[in-house]
Design an enzyme around this catalytic site. Structure first.
Site, PDB file in Angstrom:
ATOM      1  N   TYR A   1     -50.535 -73.028 -73.512  1.00 48.79           N
ATOM      2  CA  TYR A   1     -51.503 -72.593 -74.525  1.00 48.79           C
ATOM      3  C   TYR A   1     -51.274 -71.118 -74.872  1.00 48.79           C
ATOM      4  CZ  TYR A   1     -55.992 -72.390 -76.964  1.00 48.79           C
ATOM      5  OH  TYR A   1     -56.963 -72.262 -77.922  1.00 48.79           O
TER       6      TYR A   1
ATOM      7  N   TYR B   1     -59.639 -62.004 -85.621  1.00 53.56           N
ATOM      8  CA  TYR B   1     -59.752 -63.211 -84.795  1.00 53.56           C
ATOM      9  C   TYR B   1     -59.024 -62.963 -83.476  1.00 53.56           C
ATOM     10  CZ  TYR B   1     -59.657 -68.309 -83.894  1.00 53.56           C
ATOM     11  OH  TYR B   1     -59.819 -69.568 -83.370  1.00 53.56           O
TER      12      TYR B   1
ATOM     13  N   HIS C   1     -49.900 -69.520 -78.503  1.00 57.36           N
ATOM     14  CA  HIS C   1     -50.679 -68.530 -79.247  1.00 57.36           C
ATOM     15  C   HIS C   1     -49.963 -67.187 -79.361  1.00 57.36           C
ATOM     16  CE1 HIS C   1     -53.688 -71.626 -79.060  1.00 57.36           C
ATOM     17  NE2 HIS C   1     -54.327 -70.957 -80.003  1.00 57.36           N
TER      18      HIS C   1
ATOM     19  N   TRP D   1     -51.216 -78.132 -85.857  1.00 60.64           N
ATOM     20  CA  TRP D   1     -51.488 -77.111 -84.836  1.00 60.64           C
ATOM     21  C   TRP D   1     -52.617 -77.571 -83.909  1.00 60.64           C
ATOM     22  CZ3 TRP D   1     -49.352 -72.957 -82.776  1.00 60.64           C
ATOM     23  CH2 TRP D   1     -50.140 -72.065 -82.070  1.00 60.64           C
ATOM     24  N   TRP D   2     -53.701 -78.077 -84.497  1.00 56.08           N
ATOM     25  CA  TRP D   2     -54.828 -78.566 -83.701  1.00 56.08           C
ATOM     26  C   TRP D   2     -54.423 -79.764 -82.848  1.00 56.08           C
ATOM     27  CZ3 TRP D   2     -59.059 -78.486 -88.068  1.00 56.08           C
ATOM     28  CH2 TRP D   2     -59.455 -77.174 -88.312  1.00 56.08           C
TER      29      TRP D   2
END
Length: 109
Positions: free
Chosen positions: A18, A41, A22, A79-80
């Site tokens: 993860y 963000y 990112h 992506w999700w």
């Protein structure tokens, strides 16, 4: 501008991947985030609890419409699809939430 805080769990065995993903977010995903009015963000990781905390600022006029635009984007959907299985949503989240929303209780500039 609206400040938004959200929290979700991350599966311990998925933290490394993860984090790697990112560090190399796809340009199309970043473009869609900006297009949908999201700025500043940031996602933080809290270990050993394996919690992700997201902070963002929304600079648009229709959050629901911008979120629908993001959700309809094919690259964002891919992506999700990769990242959602790595997450562990909180049991206490509201109906329809993936990341649990948080209430702002303090802010200073």
């Amino acid at each position: 501008m609206i400040r938004i805080g959200q929290v979700i769990g991350v599966k311990p065995e998925e933290i490394e991947e993860y984090t790697r993903l990112h560090a190399e977010v796809w340009p199309g995903v970043l473009d869609k985030i900006a297009e949908c009015g999201i700025r500043n963000y940031t996602i933080f990781l809290r270990e050993p609890e394996n919690l992700l905390f997201a902070y963002m600022e929304y600079h648009g006029d229709d959050w629901a419409a911008d979120q629908a635009k993001m959700a309809a984007d094919p690259e964002t959907q891919r992506w999700w699809d990769i990242n959602k299985p790595k997450q562990a949503p909180l049991d206490t989240r509201e109906e329809g939430e993936w990341w649990a929303g948080m209430r702002e209780v303090f802010h200073v500039d």
